[in-house]
Design a protein around this motif. Structure first.
Motif, PDB file in Angstrom:
ATOM      1  N   VAL A 108       0.854  -1.189   0.000  1.00 11.78           N
ATOM      2  CA  VAL A 108       0.000   0.000   0.000  1.00 11.78           C
ATOM      3  C   VAL A 108       0.890   1.239   0.000  1.00 11.78           C
ATOM      4  CG1 VAL A 108      -1.697   1.320   1.315  1.00 11.78           C
ATOM      5  CG2 VAL A 108      -1.917  -1.163   1.125  1.00 11.78           C
ATOM      6  N   LEU A 109       0.657   2.137  -0.960  1.00  9.86           N
ATOM      7  CA  LEU A 109       1.468   3.355  -1.061  1.00  9.86           C
ATOM      8  C   LEU A 109       0.788   4.519  -0.363  1.00  9.86           C
ATOM      9  CD1 LEU A 109       2.551   3.088  -4.821  1.00  9.86           C
ATOM     10  CD2 LEU A 109       3.882   2.447  -2.806  1.00  9.86           C
ATOM     11  N   LYS A 110      -0.526   4.647  -0.566  1.00  8.57           N
ATOM     12  CA  LYS A 110      -1.261   5.687   0.163  1.00  8.57           C
ATOM     13  C   LYS A 110      -2.738   5.356   0.154  1.00  8.57           C
ATOM     14  CE  LYS A 110      -1.702   8.878  -3.688  1.00  8.57           C
ATOM     15  NZ  LYS A 110      -0.944   9.679  -4.584  1.00  8.57           N
ATOM     16  N   LYS A 111      -3.438   5.936   1.127  1.00 10.30           N
ATOM     17  CA  LYS A 111      -4.877   5.681   1.142  1.00 10.30           C
ATOM     18  C   LYS A 111      -5.615   6.828   1.813  1.00 10.30           C
ATOM     19  CE  LYS A 111      -4.423   2.614   5.122  1.00 10.30           C
ATOM     20  NZ  LYS A 111      -4.594   1.247   5.585  1.00 10.30           N
ATOM     21  N   ASN A 112      -6.879   6.989   1.396  1.00 12.64           N
ATOM     22  CA  ASN A 112      -7.793   7.866   2.132  1.00 12.64           C
ATOM     23  C   ASN A 112      -9.111   7.114   2.213  1.00 12.64           C
ATOM     24  OD1 ASN A 112      -9.274   8.325  -0.296  1.00 12.64           O
ATOM     25  ND2 ASN A 112      -7.840   9.956  -0.864  1.00 12.64           N
ATOM     26  N   SER A 113     -10.163   7.780   2.681  1.00 11.81           N
ATOM     27  CA  SER A 113     -11.387   7.015   2.907  1.00 11.81           C
ATOM     28  C   SER A 113     -11.992   6.494   1.599  1.00 11.81           C
ATOM     29  CB  SER A 113     -12.404   7.876   3.657  1.00 11.81           C
ATOM     30  OG  SER A 113     -12.600   9.066   2.929  1.00 11.81           O
ATOM     31  N   ALA A 114     -11.703   7.171   0.477  1.00 12.31           N
ATOM     32  CA  ALA A 114     -12.351   6.805  -0.783  1.00 12.31           C
ATOM     33  C   ALA A 114     -11.532   5.855  -1.644  1.00 12.31           C
ATOM     34  CB  ALA A 114     -12.646   8.076  -1.588  1.00 12.31           C
ATOM     35  N   ALA A 115     -10.214   5.900  -1.510  1.00 14.59           N
ATOM     36  CA  ALA A 115      -9.378   5.155  -2.459  1.00 14.59           C
ATOM     37  C   ALA A 115      -8.049   4.766  -1.836  1.00 14.59           C
ATOM     38  CB  ALA A 115      -9.136   6.015  -3.699  1.00 14.59           C
ATOM     39  N   THR A 116      -7.457   3.718  -2.402  1.00 14.79           N
ATOM     40  CA  THR A 116      -6.141   3.244  -1.949  1.00 14.79           C
ATOM     41  C   THR A 116      -5.249   3.063  -3.173  1.00 14.79           C
ATOM     42  OG1 THR A 116      -7.271   2.026  -0.196  1.00 14.79           O
ATOM     43  CG2 THR A 116      -4.970   1.444  -0.604  1.00 14.79           C
ATOM     44  N   THR A 117      -4.018   3.521  -3.058  1.00 12.87           N
ATOM     45  CA  THR A 117      -3.059   3.299  -4.148  1.00 12.87           C
ATOM     46  C   THR A 117      -2.089   2.206  -3.717  1.00 12.87           C
ATOM     47  OG1 THR A 117      -3.279   5.568  -4.884  1.00 12.87           O
ATOM     48  CG2 THR A 117      -1.339   4.386  -5.649  1.00 12.87           C
ATOM     49  N   ILE A 118      -1.990   1.204  -4.565  1.00 11.00           N
ATOM     50  CA  ILE A 118      -1.233   0.000  -4.216  1.00 11.00           C
ATOM     51  C   ILE A 118      -0.220  -0.312  -5.312  1.00 11.00           C
ATOM     52  CG2 ILE A 118      -1.467  -2.503  -3.777  1.00 11.00           C
ATOM     53  CD1 ILE A 118      -4.441  -1.775  -2.996  1.00 11.00           C
ATOM     54  N   GLU A 119       0.988  -0.618  -4.893  1.00 13.18           N
ATOM     55  CA  GLU A 119       1.982  -1.088  -5.864  1.00 13.18           C
ATOM     56  C   GLU A 119       1.803  -2.598  -6.024  1.00 13.18           C
ATOM     57  OE1 GLU A 119       6.412   0.082  -5.883  1.00 13.18           O
ATOM     58  OE2 GLU A 119       6.288  -1.947  -5.046  1.00 13.18           O
ATOM     59  N   VAL A 120       1.728  -3.033  -7.263  1.00 11.53           N
ATOM     60  CA  VAL A 120       1.488  -4.449  -7.555  1.00 11.53           C
ATOM     61  C   VAL A 120       2.597  -4.940  -8.473  1.00 11.53           C
ATOM     62  CG1 VAL A 120      -0.157  -6.113  -8.502  1.00 11.53           C
ATOM     63  CG2 VAL A 120      -0.993  -3.959  -7.550  1.00 11.53           C
TER      64      VAL A 120
END
Ligand code: URA
Length: 235
Positions: A168-180
């Motif tokens: 997980v790179l960053k997240k907020n209540s609406a979305a999460t950015t993930i390195e895959v």
């Protein structure tokens, strides 16, 4: 990779595609020592010999480019729906190159293009396990358990995916950015993986093949790759 003979002749700089058709019909072109007059003939220039007026055709110098593909471009060489194609972004290059594998029209990021069919096969063949790194922004906040399921592999279209690395790179209540990081190239794989755990992908970007990263390359721009760059793909 097989290609139409007239395309290969044109790519070798002998003539235009149209002129090539005439040369073929006139019997001036041989494939593996035999005259070919059939226009649709497909030939693999890496495996077959081609002669024009009994002189061997020179293979074009291999060339390798890394493009930061914008959204909205297709990675096919022509599109029946008339959407823009990635090769139209490689302005000013003299080689005819092809994308290595594919990226969805709505995916951005690293796309290799080359005229080297052998390299293409090496990168795409699953046994070589070339890693592709993506940044996926997904709807909501997937639980640790769901991410662990993806990391282990899940069944997509009847076949289990290979293990993936997720961070997980960053997240907020609406979305999460993930390195895959995955080393398969199944169609729409990252989107299907996250859809399967109930967190559809909103934005997808490929940032690397192996250790070859896009780094500072702006969207829509490309750069020529050196031998050292190519080595990074296979690290
Ligand atoms: N996975 C996807 O879902 N789409 C791509 O373009 C590449 C990988």
């Amino acid at each position: 990779m097989e290609e139409r003979l007239q395309k290969i002749l044109a790519a070798a700089g002998i003539c235009s595609r149209r002129q090539a058709e005439r040369l073929i019909v006139a019997g001036r072109v041989k494939v593996d020592g035999r005259v070919v007059t059939e226009l649709g003939t497909k030939v693999d220039p890496n495996r077959q010999t081609i002669h024009f007026d009994d002189k061997p055709l020179h293979r074009p110098e291999p060339a390798y480019y890394l493009l930061n593909k914008p959204r909205g471009y297709v990675t096919t060489m022509n599109d029946p729906q008339g959407r823009p194609i990635v090769t139209s972004l490689l302005k000013g290059i003299k080689e005819r190159v092809f994308p290595v594998g594919r990226l969805d029209i709505d995916t951005e990021g690293a796309l290799l293009l080359t005229n080297d069919g052998d390299l293409t096969q090496r990168i795409l063949h699953p046994s070589n396990e070339i890693e592709r790194t993506y940044e996926a922004t997904v709807v909501g906040q997937p639980s640790r358990q769901k991410l662990a399921e993806l990391a282990d592999g899940i069944v997509l279209e009847g076949r289990k995916t290979w293990p993936a690395k997720l961070r997980v790179l960053k997240k907020n209540s609406a979305a999460t950015t993930i390195e895959v990081v995955i080393h398969e190239g199944r169609k729409r794989q990252v989107r299907l993986m996250f859809a399967a755990i109930g967190h559809p992908v909103r934005e997808l970007r490929r940032i690397a093949y192996g250790k070859l990263f896009l780094a500072e390359l702006p969207v829509g721009k490309f750069r020529k790759l050196s031998a050292a760059d190519l080595k990074k793909i296979f690290k």
